[in-house]
Design a protein around this motif. Structure first.
Motif, PDB file in Angstrom:
ATOM      1  N   THR A 187       6.011  56.744 -40.708  1.00  0.00           N
ATOM      2  CA  THR A 187       6.687  56.136 -39.570  1.00  0.00           C
ATOM      3  C   THR A 187       6.843  57.144 -38.437  1.00  0.00           C
ATOM      4  OG1 THR A 187       7.922  54.674 -41.043  1.00  0.00           O
ATOM      5  CG2 THR A 187       8.788  54.979 -38.812  1.00  0.00           C
ATOM      6  N   LEU A 188       6.474  56.725 -37.237  1.00  0.00           N
ATOM      7  CA  LEU A 188       6.706  57.555 -36.062  1.00  0.00           C
ATOM      8  C   LEU A 188       8.207  57.600 -35.776  1.00  0.00           C
ATOM      9  CD1 LEU A 188       3.796  56.268 -33.797  1.00  0.00           C
ATOM     10  CD2 LEU A 188       3.927  58.500 -34.922  1.00  0.00           C
ATOM     11  N   LYS A 189       8.697  58.768 -35.436  1.00  0.00           N
ATOM     12  CA  LYS A 189      10.117  58.912 -35.106  1.00  0.00           C
ATOM     13  C   LYS A 189      10.365  58.437 -33.678  1.00  0.00           C
ATOM     14  CE  LYS A 189      10.294  63.352 -36.106  1.00  0.00           C
ATOM     15  NZ  LYS A 189      10.838  64.721 -36.372  1.00  0.00           N
ATOM     16  N   LEU A 190      11.357  57.582 -33.525  1.00  0.00           N
ATOM     17  CA  LEU A 190      11.717  57.063 -32.208  1.00  0.00           C
ATOM     18  C   LEU A 190      12.915  57.838 -31.687  1.00  0.00           C
ATOM     19  CD1 LEU A 190      11.125  54.904 -30.063  1.00  0.00           C
ATOM     20  CD2 LEU A 190      12.663  53.349 -31.289  1.00  0.00           C
ATOM     21  N   VAL A 191      12.660  58.685 -30.669  1.00  0.00           N
ATOM     22  CA  VAL A 191      13.697  59.530 -30.094  1.00  0.00           C
ATOM     23  C   VAL A 191      13.735  59.301 -28.589  1.00  0.00           C
ATOM     24  CG1 VAL A 191      14.545  61.884 -29.794  1.00  0.00           C
ATOM     25  CG2 VAL A 191      13.295  61.269 -31.887  1.00  0.00           C
ATOM     26  N   ASP A 192      14.873  58.812 -28.098  1.00  0.00           N
ATOM     27  CA  ASP A 192      15.034  58.516 -26.669  1.00  0.00           C
ATOM     28  C   ASP A 192      13.908  57.610 -26.172  1.00  0.00           C
ATOM     29  OD1 ASP A 192      17.350  60.061 -26.501  1.00  0.00           O
ATOM     30  OD2 ASP A 192      16.215  61.896 -26.079  1.00  0.00           O
ATOM     31  N   ASN A 193      13.635  56.590 -26.971  1.00  0.00           N
ATOM     32  CA  ASN A 193      12.646  55.566 -26.634  1.00  0.00           C
ATOM     33  C   ASN A 193      11.242  56.157 -26.446  1.00  0.00           C
ATOM     34  OD1 ASN A 193      12.153  52.791 -26.367  1.00  0.00           O
ATOM     35  ND2 ASN A 193      12.175  52.902 -24.131  1.00  0.00           N
ATOM     36  N   ARG A 194      10.908  57.160 -27.255  1.00  0.00           N
ATOM     37  CA  ARG A 194       9.579  57.765 -27.235  1.00  0.00           C
ATOM     38  C   ARG A 194       9.201  58.147 -28.664  1.00  0.00           C
ATOM     39  NH1 ARG A 194       6.005  59.557 -23.526  1.00  0.00           N
ATOM     40  NH2 ARG A 194       4.777  61.450 -23.902  1.00  0.00           N
ATOM     41  N   TYR A 195       7.926  57.973 -29.016  1.00  0.00           N
ATOM     42  CA  TYR A 195       7.480  58.239 -30.378  1.00  0.00           C
ATOM     43  C   TYR A 195       7.070  59.695 -30.577  1.00  0.00           C
ATOM     44  CZ  TYR A 195       7.355  53.237 -31.533  1.00  0.00           C
ATOM     45  OH  TYR A 195       7.689  51.933 -31.786  1.00  0.00           O
ATOM     46  N   TYR A 196       7.350  60.174 -31.792  1.00  0.00           N
ATOM     47  CA  TYR A 196       6.956  61.521 -32.201  1.00  0.00           C
ATOM     48  C   TYR A 196       6.477  61.483 -33.653  1.00  0.00           C
ATOM     49  CZ  TYR A 196       9.468  63.053 -28.028  1.00  0.00           C
ATOM     50  OH  TYR A 196       9.880  63.212 -26.727  1.00  0.00           O
TER      51      TYR A 196
END
Length: 392
Positions: free
Chosen positions: A142-151
């Motif tokens: 799963t991509l990490k969702l941080v401040d409405n952006r994927y990492y």
């Protein structure tokens, strides 16, 4: 402006799947006035150079078997050098019948039943289909969702590669559905992990031709000096130049052993002579349409600014992810609708076709993807429908 991207074309005349009344009714429950924003192709007329090349080719009246001739290879090599600073050789390039079908062939060629294939989710649904139809094991990070952006979650990726016997990793760069452009440093770390664990990295870069001004793009082969021998590149002019109907994708493989194995498999499934119109279209796209593509990119980037402003002012609980590329708006609707069923009903009422988040394998529930690769008149009409439906 040299090219008129505001010009409306009637795509129903060409039997366009996205605009077909019957499909819109049966698949989405919409009527003949629907605005389709689902299927990922463009609503613009293709570049004048491509149109002329196809008209000239059609006028010959000869539509027999063809082949990938030297002008094709020259155009691909020059485009990749000029646009992406990658030096290719002719024998590394293989024209195929579309990226989705090619991904199926790659999985079938390099993965046995039960072996792991990794993807990052949310992910384009055909990635899952390619894996499961081969009897391979889908391994999702799963991509990490941080401040409405994927990492990327690098620790999760490496752990699962080891635990789940992953032999192949399908990476989407730029990412679909979010349009996220991965940095050189992010790609380098993914390459390190794959090389360390002998994982074949298959990079889908079909959305790379439309990159916005704030987002420098690094192609995979420029992110790590050794990955060129541990990867397969999947490339296509279909998104940027809207050539999806011509099945004009190609793969690039430097490593001789990997390439030989892949080419033998393509012979087995009889991927042979290309579409008779795909070759002249690619040549015209790469050799004569770069300025058209640059103007298209600016136009779509301005469409995104319209979308950002609209949702901020009219539906502030919706979070539109800032896109770095392509023409697909990825919007978090979890604070707007109680569930996906309610969201579907909303867009049916608005008479707009969309792709809901559950389509993207996992981790997309509550999101929606809108194709905004259209004229501003069409976009504003669709947004007005969303506003009126929301207010009512």
């Amino acid at each position: 402006m040299k090219y008129d991207f505001d010009k409306i074309i009637d795509r129903k005349l060409g039997k366009c799947r996205k605009w077909d009344n019957k499909i819109l009714k049966e698949k989405f429950g919409l009527n003949e006035e629907a605005i389709p924003m689902d299927l990922a192709d463009l609503d613009f007329e293709c570049s004048p150079a491509i149109k002329k090349a196809l008209v000239d080719r059609a006028s010959l009246g000869d539509y027999g078997y063809t082949y990938a001739y030297d002008e094709y290879y020259d155009s691909v090599i020059e485009w990749n050098k000029r646009r992406y600073n990658v030096n290719l050789e002719k024998e590394w390039i293989k024209l195929t019948f579309g990226t989705v079908g090619t991904l199926h062939y790659i999985v079938q060629c390099f993965c046995k039943a039960g072996q792991g294939v990794m993807i990052n989710t949310p992910a384009y649904d055909p990635f899952e289909e390619a894996i499961k139809r081969n009897g391979s094991k889908m391994v999702c990070s799963t991509l990490k969702l941080v401040d409405n952006r994927y990492y990327f979650d690098f620790e999760d990726i490496e752990r699962k590669i080891v635990e789940d016997n992953v032999v192949l990793y399908i990476l989407c760069s730029p990412q679909n559905p979010s349009g996220r452009v991965w940095s050189k440093e992010e790609l380098h770390r993914i390459c390190d992990i794959c090389i360390k664990h002998n994982v074949l990295l298959v990079c889908d870069e079909i959305h790379r031709d439309v990159i916005f001004s704030h987002s420098p793009f690094t192609t995979l082969w420029n992110s790590h000096e050794d990955i060129i021998n541990h990867s397969i590149m999947c490339i296509s002019p279909n998104k940027g130049f809207n050539l999806g109907g011509l099945k004009s994708s190609y793969i690039i493989i430097k490593n001789a052993a990997i390439r030989e194995k892949m080419l033998k498999y393509l012979e087995k499934v009889y991927v042979t002579s290309p579409h008779v119109f795909s070759i002249p279209a690619i040549i015209a796209a790469y050799n004569e349409s770069e300025d058209w593509l640059d103007q298209l990119t600016d136009y779509i980037e301005s469409n995104f600014e319209i979308v950002y402003k609209f949702f901020e002012e009219n539906m502030p609980k919706a979070k539109v992810m800032r896109s770095d590329s392509s023409f697909l708006a990825w919007i978090d609707m979890r604070n707007v609708f109680k569930d996906e069923a309610e969201m579907k009903e909303f867009f049916i009422k608005a008479n707009i076709s969309v792709v809901v988040g559950s389509y993207f394998v996992q981790d997309g529930e509550g999101f929606v993807r809108l194709n905004i690769g259209c004229q501003k008149e069409t976009l504003n009409k669709a947004l007005d429908r969303i506003k009126k439906t929301y207010c009512n």
